[in-house]
Design a protein around this motif. Structure first.
Motif, PDB file in Angstrom:
ATOM      1  N   ASP A  17      -7.628  -3.629  -7.268  1.00  0.00           N
ATOM      2  CA  ASP A  17      -6.743  -3.032  -6.267  1.00  0.00           C
ATOM      3  C   ASP A  17      -7.018  -1.537  -6.110  1.00  0.00           C
ATOM      4  OD1 ASP A  17      -5.530  -5.374  -5.617  1.00  0.00           O
ATOM      5  OD2 ASP A  17      -3.848  -5.124  -6.984  1.00  0.00           O
ATOM      6  N   SER A  29      -8.087  -7.120   0.015  1.00  0.00           N
ATOM      7  CA  SER A  29      -8.364  -6.265  -1.136  1.00  0.00           C
ATOM      8  C   SER A  29      -9.568  -6.833  -1.875  1.00  0.00           C
ATOM      9  CB  SER A  29      -7.136  -6.193  -2.056  1.00  0.00           C
ATOM     10  OG  SER A  29      -7.401  -5.383  -3.182  1.00  0.00           O
ATOM     11  N   GLU A  43       0.844  -1.193   0.000  1.00  0.00           N
ATOM     12  CA  GLU A  43       0.000   0.000   0.000  1.00  0.00           C
ATOM     13  C   GLU A  43       0.879   1.242   0.000  1.00  0.00           C
ATOM     14  OE1 GLU A  43      -3.909   1.684   2.411  1.00  0.00           O
ATOM     15  OE2 GLU A  43      -2.585   0.206   3.325  1.00  0.00           O
ATOM     16  N   ILE A  81      -9.856  -1.612   0.147  1.00  0.00           N
ATOM     17  CA  ILE A  81      -9.069  -2.294   1.166  1.00  0.00           C
ATOM     18  C   ILE A  81      -9.840  -2.334   2.487  1.00  0.00           C
ATOM     19  CG2 ILE A  81      -6.988  -2.162   2.575  1.00  0.00           C
ATOM     20  CD1 ILE A  81      -6.426  -3.219  -0.131  1.00  0.00           C
ATOM     21  N   VAL A 136      -3.077   0.489  -4.018  1.00  0.00           N
ATOM     22  CA  VAL A 136      -2.745  -0.851  -3.547  1.00  0.00           C
ATOM     23  C   VAL A 136      -2.206  -1.674  -4.705  1.00  0.00           C
ATOM     24  CG1 VAL A 136      -3.686  -2.972  -2.557  1.00  0.00           C
ATOM     25  CG2 VAL A 136      -4.467  -0.760  -1.725  1.00  0.00           C
TER      26      VAL A 136
END
Length: 689
Positions: free
Chosen positions: A593, A589, A252, A576, A270
């Motif tokens: 992403d 996740s 991250e 997330i 991410v």
């Protein structure tokens, strides 16, 4: 109500046409020669043809249907930023009141969120919402949105109707936002190696015109900060990130906030990298030939992820029979290279019925003990020698071993059993189904020992320890206090689960993440977030889940089997999720992403403008000066442009439904007969004069 003339021929129309042509020819000839009564005969023939056509005056009772106006309300996550939710609610209430004052329109309200989708898909929802409405009844579409729509049709024909599309856009032009964009990232990486990630910071709004700015970016892996760096906004930056373990490594990147920016959600990006472990290196040292010598070798050689180095001590140093060394082995036992120079290259060292007979100098046992403390792994598969003078416990390796031999050996039949800890530990938990009594074959020998540390996973006769595992420093050790596992491999009395037992034991020692006894994992399954907690404890607290929107949800966990607890919570947003349970944390996740919903969050009027212009509609900002102000809504019959600077137009519907029909025959029945007879009588009378 409408009137029309309907014709229903009594006979085939081709016969009627032939009769009409013949009558016309005869009538024309008669009229040209000025024969007496020619025009009356022509009239009679015309009446006859018309009677055969059976004309009727039809009255239709029709009800004009109201035009359907689709109002699509964007309730996606980006619509919760700033004052957009309040502006949307105010616009909806105002529009609802205005449409109620207009006749001939039926509003249809369609609410569209972003849960379960990658972005805001208003037009897909619009298509579903108008699936039961004929295209000619659609009077217009009004979108109440922030302008960030991700399924805008490229051409107006793709809409499937001919009506204006208007957009009422929330938000304002002066919004400030910062986002972090990942340009290049790996999908896979070797565990222990660095992988490059390229990203860029972008600022929008009034601050974007300022001089080059710098910002702090924090890089985390699996929720733990790894490093912090200062980057220049607008420039691509490449940073190496180490792949720490096998499986999913969630990296991250988070940039510091701008004062007054819309949201911090797109300040984060991410990257999920699948960690692939390089082949694991295992050193297997067999102390002497015995019946089960090849059991460990076969298990390890069958594992494609393992590189095995195997040495067997065929003759101890004290045994001298005059045989030349060159005839006893292909190569000399490279003790210095294995246990001093390259010891750190091995992921696991296994001693199979090995005893200290001077083959390894005492210094090398010190090296092995330090190797364990620094993160290595040692497994001792013990036989009777563990209870004797040459036991490995009596070397400098002894302090890292979890059980002290008592000096006695139990020689009796017994069945290995799981201890209470063994029923919870991932190595042995599911060797027995549902807590049933094991039906494995018997073993006949066990080295008696006293456990001083670690966990006893399997027991022998009278509850004596059989398999003990322990953590020492950064490394791990395991002690199998019997050399009869080979009986399971040979199928004696039906055998036993030697493959899963020995393979899991080896991989736990090599720190396989799926075999950690204390672990917290979370994955998305459909529309639920599934949380799993592995623990040796008898109870666990509820898990705390932080959603992508920043909310915290408490999720209770239920024990589904010994050592394994589960819980689930609905997935409302993509992104997330941070899960904490006790002193463990993990990330999940869900979806892409970096969801498109938060890739760009500033309100925008340009994306919808081309489609609106193509349909005759308009795009309006409704909250420029702090208050919601909607354009006027006007009904219109037909126009090329259906909007102005302060108004939007809706097409009036011409669709109708038929409620009833009345037909009045014109030349059928008595009236038609009277007319025809009157014409024929007049023609006969005229000729008779």
């Amino acid at each position: 109500m409408s009137w029309s003339v309907d014709v229903t021929p009594l006979i085939d129309w081709r016969l009627i046409a032939a009769l009409a042509v013949a009558a016309a020819i005869v009538s024309v000839i008669g009229l040209i020669r000025q024969m007496p009564g020619a025009w009356l005969r022509a009239l009679a023939a015309a009446l006859l043809v018309l009677a055969l056509l059976d004309p009727a005056l039809k009255q239709e009772d029709r009800e004009i249907l109201p035009g359907v106006v689709a109002i699509v309300i964007d309730t996606s996550a980006s619509q919760t930023l700033g004052e957009r939710a309040a502006e949307t609610a105010a616009a909806r209430a105002d529009l609802e009141a205005r449409l109620a004052r207009l006749r001939g329109f039926e509003p249809r309200w369609i609410e569209v969120g972003s849960a379960g989708t990658d972005g805001t898909e208003l037009f897909s929802a619009l298509e579903r919402g108008l699936a039961d409405v004929p295209s000619e009844r659609i009077s217009g579409v009004v979108l109440i949105t922030d302008g960030q729509v991700h399924d805008i049709p490229e051409r107006r024909e793709q809409l499937g109707f001919d009506a204006p599309v208007h957009a009422l856009v929330t938000g304002n032009r002066e919004e400030i936002d910062r986002r972090l964009v990942v340009h290049a990232s790996p999908r896979f990486g070797i565990v222990g190696q660095d992988q490059p990630i390229t990203f860029r910071l972008e600022d929008f709004g009034p601050v974007a015109a300022a001089s080059p700015r710098r910002a702090q970016v924090t890089i985390s892996r699996d929720g733990d900060p790894v490093s912090t760096m200062s980057v220049t906004v607008g420039e691509n930056v490449t940073v190496p990130v180490e792949i720490a373990h096998g499986g999913r490594n969630i990296v991250e990147l988070e940039a510091e906030a701008l004062p007054g920016e819309l949201t911090l959600l797109n300040n984060r990006a991410v990257v999920t990298v699948a960690g692939i472990r390089d082949n694991l290196r295992v050193l297997l040292v067999s102390g002497e030939p015995h019946a089960g010598e090849r059991t460990w070798r076969n298990i390890l050689k069958s594992d494609a992820a393992v590189d095995l180095v195997h040495f067997t001590i065929l003759r101890p140093p004290e045994k001298q029979d005059g045989t030349p060394i060159s005839q006893l082995s292909l190569i000399a036992f490279p003790t210095r290279e294995l246990f001093s120079v390259k010891i750190d290259e091995f992921d696991l060292i296994i001693f199979d019925r090995y005893q200290s007979r001077g083959v390894l100098p005492v210094l090398y046992y010190d090296n092995i003990a330090r190797y364990v403390a620094n993160g290595g792994a040692v497994l001792v598969a013990a036989g009777p020698e563990y209870a004797e003078q040459g036991s490995l416990f009596r070397t400098p390796l002894g302090p890292v071993l979890p059980a002290v031999p008592t000096g006695s050996i139990v020689e009796q039949p017994y069945r290995a059993a799981l201890s209470e800890a063994g029923g919870r530990h991932p190595i042995t938990r599911d060797l027995v189904n549902g807590g049933e009594e094991p039906t494995w074959s018997r073993w006949f020998r066990l080295v008696d020992a006293t456990v001083e540390g670690g966990e006893t996973l399997m027991t022998g006769p009278d509850g004596r320890p059989l398999l003990v595992v322990d953590r020492e420093g950064q490394g791990r050790v395991a002690l199998m206090l019997s050399d009869h596992a080979w009986l399971w491999a040979r199928g004696y009395e039906g055998g036993g689960p030697y493959i899963p037992l020995l393979r899991r034991l080896a991989h736990w020692l090599m720190k396989e993440t799926d075999l950690e006894e204390e672990a917290l994992t979370a994955t998305g399954r459909g529309d639920e977030l599934m949380i799993e907690r592995r623990t040796m404890s008898e109870s666990v607290p509820p898990a705390l889940v932080e959603t992508p929107a920043g909310e915290t949800v408490e999720v209770g966990l239920t024990e589904v089997e010994p050592g394994l607890w589960r819980g689930e919570t609905p997935i409302r947003d993509l992104g997330i999720y941070r899960i904490a349970n006790g002193d463990l944390t993990t990330l999940a996740s869900i979806g892409p992403d970096n969801p498109r919903e938060f890739a760009e969050v500033r309100s925008d009027t340009e994306q919808l403008a081309p489609l609106a212009r193509a349909t005759g509609g308009g795009v309006f900002r409704i909250a420029e000066r702090g208050s919601v102000s909607l354009p006027r809504v006007l009904p219109m019959h037909a126009a090329t442009s259906l909007h102005g600077s302060d108004w939007i137009g809706l097409k009036t519907s011409e669709a109708s439904v038929l409620r009833g029909v009345r037909a009045l025959p014109l030349l059928a029945g008595l009236a038609g007969l009277v007319l025809l007879l009157a014409a024929l009588t007049a023609a006969w009378y005229r000729e008779g004069r």
